[in-house]
Design an enzyme around this catalytic site. Structure first.
Site, PDB file in Angstrom:
ATOM      1  N   GLU A   1       8.624   3.134  14.273  1.00 16.81           N
ATOM      2  CA  GLU A   1       9.459   3.615  13.172  1.00 16.81           C
ATOM      3  C   GLU A   1       9.336   5.133  13.150  1.00 16.81           C
ATOM      4  O   GLU A   1       8.306   5.681  13.530  1.00 16.81           O
ATOM      5  CB  GLU A   1       8.989   3.008  11.843  1.00 16.81           C
ATOM      6  CG  GLU A   1       9.243   1.507  11.813  1.00 16.81           C
ATOM      7  CD  GLU A   1       8.956   0.851  10.477  1.00 16.81           C
ATOM      8  OE1 GLU A   1       8.077   1.340   9.743  1.00 16.81           O
ATOM      9  OE2 GLU A   1       9.619  -0.157  10.181  1.00 16.81           O
TER      10      GLU A   1
ATOM     11  N   GLU B   1       4.912  -3.573  12.328  1.00  9.80           N
ATOM     12  CA  GLU B   1       3.959  -2.496  12.003  1.00  9.80           C
ATOM     13  C   GLU B   1       2.775  -3.177  11.348  1.00  9.80           C
ATOM     14  O   GLU B   1       2.846  -3.561  10.175  1.00  9.80           O
ATOM     15  CB  GLU B   1       4.602  -1.487  11.047  1.00  9.80           C
ATOM     16  CG  GLU B   1       5.774  -0.725  11.638  1.00  9.80           C
ATOM     17  CD  GLU B   1       5.354   0.348  12.629  1.00  9.80           C
ATOM     18  OE1 GLU B   1       4.154   0.679  12.682  1.00  9.80           O
ATOM     19  OE2 GLU B   1       6.218   0.827  13.371  1.00  9.80           O
TER      20      GLU B   1
ATOM     21  N   ASN C   1       0.813  -1.232   0.000  1.00 11.52           N
ATOM     22  CA  ASN C   1       0.000   0.000   0.000  1.00 11.52           C
ATOM     23  C   ASN C   1       0.842   1.276   0.000  1.00 11.52           C
ATOM     24  O   ASN C   1       0.396   2.306  -0.487  1.00 11.52           O
ATOM     25  CB  ASN C   1      -1.038  -0.009   1.133  1.00 11.52           C
ATOM     26  CG  ASN C   1      -0.438  -0.074   2.514  1.00 11.52           C
ATOM     27  OD1 ASN C   1       0.724  -0.438   2.667  1.00 11.52           O
ATOM     28  ND2 ASN C   1      -1.210   0.275   3.505  1.00 11.52           N
TER      29      ASN C   1
ATOM     30  N   CYS D   1      -3.116   1.870   6.561  1.00 10.76           N
ATOM     31  CA  CYS D   1      -3.247   1.265   7.900  1.00 10.76           C
ATOM     32  C   CYS D   1      -3.797   2.241   8.925  1.00 10.76           C
ATOM     33  O   CYS D   1      -4.390   1.821   9.909  1.00 10.76           O
ATOM     34  CB  CYS D   1      -1.898   0.726   8.353  1.00 10.76           C
ATOM     35  SG  CYS D   1      -0.604   1.966   8.302  1.00 10.76           S
TER      36      CYS D   1
HETATM   37  P1  NAP Z   1       0.467  -8.913   4.050  1.00  9.24           P
HETATM   38  O1  NAP Z   1      -0.371  -9.826   3.272  1.00  9.24           O
HETATM   39  O2  NAP Z   1       0.741  -9.227   5.472  1.00  9.24           O
HETATM   40  O3  NAP Z   1       1.828  -8.781   3.233  1.00  9.24           O
HETATM   41  C1  NAP Z   1       2.863  -7.937   3.660  1.00  9.24           C
HETATM   42  C2  NAP Z   1       4.189  -8.506   3.218  1.00  9.24           C
HETATM   43  O4  NAP Z   1       4.374  -9.760   3.872  1.00  9.24           O
HETATM   44  C3  NAP Z   1       4.303  -8.769   1.731  1.00  9.24           C
HETATM   45  O5  NAP Z   1       5.597  -8.466   1.315  1.00  9.24           O
HETATM   46  C4  NAP Z   1       4.041 -10.267   1.641  1.00  9.24           C
HETATM   47  O6  NAP Z   1       4.659 -10.891   0.532  1.00  9.24           O
HETATM   48  C5  NAP Z   1       4.712 -10.745   2.910  1.00  9.24           C
HETATM   49  N1  NAP Z   1       4.245 -12.033   3.381  1.00  9.24           N
HETATM   50  C6  NAP Z   1       3.060 -12.650   3.141  1.00  9.24           C
HETATM   51  N2  NAP Z   1       3.027 -13.842   3.772  1.00  9.24           N
HETATM   52  C7  NAP Z   1       4.203 -13.990   4.401  1.00  9.24           C
HETATM   53  C8  NAP Z   1       4.772 -15.007   5.223  1.00  9.24           C
HETATM   54  N3  NAP Z   1       4.104 -16.123   5.517  1.00  9.24           N
HETATM   55  N4  NAP Z   1       6.014 -14.814   5.709  1.00  9.24           N
HETATM   56  C9  NAP Z   1       6.689 -13.688   5.429  1.00  9.24           C
HETATM   57  N5  NAP Z   1       6.214 -12.694   4.664  1.00  9.24           N
HETATM   58  C10 NAP Z   1       4.978 -12.843   4.156  1.00  9.24           C
HETATM   59  O7  NAP Z   1      -0.104  -7.432   4.077  1.00  9.24           O
HETATM   60  P2  NAP Z   1      -0.519  -6.526   2.834  1.00  9.24           P
HETATM   61  O8  NAP Z   1      -1.833  -6.965   2.360  1.00  9.24           O
HETATM   62  O9  NAP Z   1       0.604  -6.427   1.865  1.00  9.24           O
HETATM   63  O10 NAP Z   1      -0.611  -5.089   3.524  1.00  9.24           O
HETATM   64  C11 NAP Z   1      -1.750  -4.623   4.119  1.00  9.24           C
HETATM   65  C12 NAP Z   1      -1.631  -4.715   5.637  1.00  9.24           C
HETATM   66  O11 NAP Z   1      -0.481  -3.987   6.067  1.00  9.24           O
HETATM   67  C13 NAP Z   1      -2.804  -4.077   6.323  1.00  9.24           C
HETATM   68  O12 NAP Z   1      -3.212  -4.872   7.396  1.00  9.24           O
HETATM   69  C14 NAP Z   1      -2.225  -2.742   6.818  1.00  9.24           C
HETATM   70  O13 NAP Z   1      -2.914  -2.204   7.916  1.00  9.24           O
HETATM   71  C15 NAP Z   1      -0.818  -3.122   7.139  1.00  9.24           C
HETATM   72  N6  NAP Z   1       0.064  -1.954   7.149  1.00  9.24           N
HETATM   73  C16 NAP Z   1       0.547  -1.517   8.353  1.00  9.24           C
HETATM   74  C17 NAP Z   1       1.352  -0.391   8.401  1.00  9.24           C
HETATM   75  C18 NAP Z   1       1.900   0.111   9.713  1.00  9.24           C
HETATM   76  O14 NAP Z   1       2.799   0.946   9.689  1.00  9.24           O
HETATM   77  N7  NAP Z   1       1.403  -0.355  10.855  1.00  9.24           N
HETATM   78  C19 NAP Z   1       1.676   0.285   7.224  1.00  9.24           C
HETATM   79  C20 NAP Z   1       1.172  -0.180   6.014  1.00  9.24           C
HETATM   80  C21 NAP Z   1       0.365  -1.321   5.994  1.00  9.24           C
HETATM   81  P3  NAP Z   1       3.839 -11.279  -0.786  1.00  9.24           P
HETATM   82  O15 NAP Z   1       3.555 -10.021  -1.473  1.00  9.24           O
HETATM   83  O16 NAP Z   1       4.769 -12.146  -1.504  1.00  9.24           O
HETATM   84  O17 NAP Z   1       2.587 -11.965  -0.314  1.00  9.24           O
END
Ligand code: NAP
Length: 479
Positions: free
Chosen positions: A458, A247, A149, A281
């Site tokens: 962060e 995060e 995102n 997020c």
């Molecule tokens: P996600 O599905 O958790 O994926 C995030 C990253 O993790 C991607 O690079 C993904 O790789 C990788 N990943 C997936 N499965 C994994 C595993 N089993 N082991 C290690 N890495 C793995 O999240 P998203 O859909 O990309 O992002 C949206 C989420 O991020 C939302 O919940 C949002 O709130 C949160 N977010 C939080 C912050 C904060 O600062 N708190 C900031 C931005 C977003 P692949 O692409 O290869 O699946």
């Protein structure tokens, strides 16, 4: 655009030669491809980072700050070009992409300066023949995993403090948005980081994540993404007691009291809720409005939302782009039908948006009313352009409701009463509170969540702490 991985100062393919397509979520077209790296590729990058750590960590902070500052300048200069790459693979409107790239560059600038302030401490000892001091040293090789995102700023928010602290990094960006990461690594290469200091691996998250967890050369895992994957990584990191920063997801309450400037609150709600099509997020996920102003607020908000222009983010004037994929659309549709079945009403929007020339997943910017705690939208992260309005009567009541979720990332409140400002800011159980401020995130300040929204921070000097170990040195003196 044919991206490659960057390992030990070289642009490389996956050892097995596999590649994965990158899709434009606005049109469904293929915009490029990247290597589908395996554990073997990740291992090679970790080895390179481990070997580079020996010299990079020995440089002075002044020396490390030089390529960081150069990277800041070069990224800023290339912001227009990299913004186009970001919009092509992520879908957000071009102006938002440009803003993100410039914001991402700011982390590089800030940490190029903060590198020089990794101070220690001397402690007065209890006995005259001892001296006690604390120094801080880099944790070692850092494995970083980032989401789609914010494809640029989530990388620099990790890489900049890690490198400033003297760590070396292997980063795995989300599979949806690897081309922005490739462009950032072109900048890192030109900025002059020595080989192995910063490495890029692309491929399947679960496979790369397993190597990060099991490889004992990785001393720290920093992750931004969903709470679900964060919990999985936390469990895996326990085996080697690896350092972790998390995060994770959020579910931000957005409180509007009857003493607020309503127009300001409406503008703020548009920014907080509809920026990045709600895929943020810290997006407002529950909009609590005091009963005396609910009708006025709802009308003003809906009138503004009806004017938001939806479409391909590459076109001028677009404010709402596509959702990242069909699953994201299905999740929004499910939350809306669940809410409607339990008594919510649509004020505007409320359905998929279709245009014959665009085959992406779009949802109309939406406002719904009469939302309550039984509806999934009031406790599950939406990640879409839907503002659910919930009416409240008293300050105590809304604070209790606002805190009644497992998340604790960001919260917002709008009021012009000074005493209430303090009471509310202090009572909200969230890591970030925006009081009359919909955009609280800045590089100088700590960003991170309470509860299941994460661990660690962060940004700011707090962001450096995540990459530093503390060492207490006790010295006995001859009398
Ligand atoms: P996600 O599905 O958790 O994926 C995030 C990253 O993790 C991607 O690079 C993904 O790789 C990788 N990943 C997936 N499965 C994994 C595993 N089993 N082991 C290690 N890495 C793995 O999240 P998203 O859909 O990309 O992002 C949206 C989420 O991020 C939302 O919940 C949002 O709130 C949160 N977010 C939080 C912050 C904060 O600062 N708190 C900031 C931005 C977003 P692949 O692409 O290869 O699946």
């Amino acid at each position: 655009m044919e991206g490659k991985m960057y390992s030990n100062g070289n642009w490389v393919e996956a050892t097995n030669g596999d590649r994965t397509d990158v899709i434009n979520p606005a049109t469904g077209a293929i915009v490029g491809s990247i290597p589908a790296g395996s554990r073997q590729d990740v291992k090679l990058s970790i080895d390179a980072a481990d070997s580079a750590f020996k010299s990079w960590s020995k440089l002075t902070a002044m020396e490390r700050s030089i390529p960081l500052y150069k990277a800041y300048e070069m990224l800023s200069e290339r912001s227009d070009e990299i913004a186009r790459i970001m919009t092509l693979e992520q879908g957000k409107p071009l102006t938002e992409s440009r803003g993100e790239v410039l914001g991402a560059a700011e982390f590089l600038r800030w940490y190029s300066e903060e590198a020089k302030r990794t101070y220690g401490e001397t402690i007065p000892a209890a006995v005259s023949n001892k001296r006690a001091m604390v120094i801080r040293q880099p944790v070692g090789v850092v494995a970083a995993i980032t989401p789609w995102n914010f494809p640029a700023s989530m990388i620099t928010r990790k890489v900049a403090p890690a490198l400033a602290a003297g760590c070396t990094v292997v980063i795995k960006p989300a599979n949806y948005t690897p081309l922005t990461a490739v462009a950032l690594f072109e900048v890192f290469e030109q900025a002059g980081f020595p080989p192995g200091v910063v490495n890029l691996v692309t491929g399947k998250g679960s496979e790369i994540g397993t190597e990060f967890l099991e490889n004992s050369k990785v001393k720290k895992i920093t992750f931004t993404g969903s709470t679900e994957v964060g919990k999985h990584l936390l469990k895996g990191a326990a085996d080697q007691v690896k350092r972790v920063s998390m995060e994770l997801g959020g579910h931000a309450p957005f409180l509007v009291f009857d003493d607020a400037d309503i127009d300001l609150a409406v503008d703020a709600c548009i920014l907080s809720k509809f920026r990045n099509t709600g895929q943020t997020c810290i997006s407002a996920n529950r909009v609590y409005v005091q009963d005396t102003i609910i009708d006025t607020f709802a009308k003003k908000l809906a009138d503004r939302v009806r004017t938001l222009k939806i479409g391909n983010g590459m076109e001028d004037g677009i404010e709402i782009g596509p959702l990242i994929d069909q699953d994201a659309l299905a999740k929004v549709q499910h939350q809306i039908s669940d809410a409607i079945s339990k008594g919510a009403e649509i004020i505007t929007g409320g359905k998929e948006w279709k245009e014959s020339s665009l085959s992406g997943s779009y949802y109309e910017p939406t406002v719904i009313n009469h939302v309550n705690e039984t509806m999934e939208i009031s406790f599950e992260e939406t990640f879409g352009p839907v503002a659910p309005l919930i009416v409240f009567n008293t300050e105590d009541e809304v604070l209790q409701k606002a805190n009644n979720v497992n998340y604790g990332l960001a919260a917002y409140a709008f009021t012009n009463d000074l005493s209430r400002t303090y009471r509310v800011a202090e009572a909200l159980e969230y890591g970030i509170v925006g009081m009359n401020d919909p955009l609280p995130s800045i590089p100088q300040a700590p960003f991170g969540g309470w509860k299941e929204s994460g661990l660690g921070r962060e940004g700011g000097h707090y962001g450096m702490d995540q990459y530093l170990e503390m060492k207490y040195i006790s010295m006995g003196l001859n009398s």
